[in-house]
Design a protein around this motif. Structure first.
Motif: not given
Length: 337
Positions: A13-16, A121-122, A140-143, A154-160
């Motif tokens: 996530x956060x990769x567009x 994550x699937x 496969x979308x990568x950034x 800055x996101x509400x989800x995910x590791x920090x």
């Protein structure tokens, strides 16, 4: 009934991924709703339902999954689920069958030939997806992982913490590589986020060729669609979907990373960055930064930062997520009672 094919988006996530989702959703051939993360949330709970060959257990799982999708923070437009119909259409009593039928029903509501699931994550369920035969093709979308990390901070989800972010990004990419190497090349499409925003028309046309659908300029005008407007209104993370593609949205980590963030990320995931063609900045990082003692500290700090992120989140973002969170809580309490 015409055959409907599944497409699975994978990566981090956060990769567009939401950008690509709404671009694809503008095609009349594809439905790509905001993901409910069915497999991620229900796969760990399957043991609570008992043997799914028993109709009452399978019916309960179908009912819970439908309720969960209906509680999604971004509603699925014009999609109505009939729980009994899903049970009757099931060719096997499994969570993967329910996931497929949920998306097929969404495709039927649009008269589309394909559905695209953005639960990235699937990829960790790819073996089961392959066994079930749910997915025809993978995107496969990568950034650049450093920009992914900057966005997650800055996101509400995910590791920090940067260490945890680097570990997770590396693990996700390596799992995508594993899948890529295990299936025929004509089923796997690698799409670079930086190329997408720099030359969106060329990149989306290539993707359309892979999916065997017709490119339309409307796909690049996604920001005028109802799908984008509803998603943007549903959370701070998705507000940019009401804007045209931001062609300069790269290298953000160079401004936002602090202290040893860059060194730590490249120590942990530098080899994976290099595999994807991203240049490294730190020639001789201090390996003591990822010593056993430091790693333990980073893990503790990551927990603290995640808690703080929830305290700092906008109330609207938290409220949108509460119905699904409450439903999962009730499922666990009900089954364990």
């Amino acid at each position: 009934m015409k055959a409907i094919h599944g497409i699975q988006m994978i990566g981090t996530q956060r990769s567009g991924s939401n950008l690509l989702r709404v671009i694809l959703d503008q095609s009349p051939d594809i439905v790509s709703p905001h993901p409910a993360h069915i497999l991620v949330n229900f796969r760990p709970l399957l043991g609570l339902y008992g043997e799914l060959s028993y109709p009452e257990n399978y019916n309960r799982l179908v009912s819970d999954v439908v309720d969960y999708v209906n509680a999604n923070p971004v509603p699925w437009e014009d999609v109505v689920f009939n729980k009994r119909q899903i049970v009757e259409r099931s060719t096997s009593n499994s969570l993967f069958e329910i996931n497929k039928l949920i998306y097929e029903i969404a495709a039927e509501s649009k008269n589309a030939a394909m559905w695209c699931c953005k639960s990235m994550n699937n990829v960790y369920f790819s073996s089961e997806l392959e066994s079930h035969g749910s997915i025809k093709k993978y995107i496969y979308l990568y950034r650049d992982g450093r920009d992914v990390a900057a966005s997650f901070k800055k996101a509400i989800v995910g590791e920090k913490h940067i260490y945890s972010l680097a570990r997770q990004w590396k693990q996700d990419q390596e799992e995508c590589f594993r899948l890529r190497d295990s299936i025929p090349a004509d089923r796997f499409f690698s799409l670079n986020y930086e190329e997408l925003i720099i030359d969106p028309e060329k990149t989306v046309k290539r993707l359309c060729d892979f999916l065997d659908i017709t490119f339309t300029i409307n796909m690049l005008q996604y920001y005028t669609s109802q799908t984008s407007k509803v998603t943007a209104a549903s959370g701070e993370m998705w507000k940019n979907l009401e804007k045209p593609i931001m062609t300069d949205n790269t290298g953000n980590y160079l401004k936002s990373f602090e202290k040893n963030d860059l060194d730590i990320f490249e120590l942990v995931a530098g080899d994976t960055l290099a595999k994807l063609g991203y240049p490294l900045h730190v020639s001789s990082p201090d390996k003591e930064l990822i010593s056993a003692d430091n790693i333990e500290f980073y893990k503790t700090e990551n927990i603290r930062l995640k808690k703080q992120s929830q305290l700092d989140a906008k109330e609207n973002d938290l409220e949108k997520r509460k119905p699904q969170e409450q439903l999962l809580k009730e499922i666990k309490e009900r089954v364990l009672a």
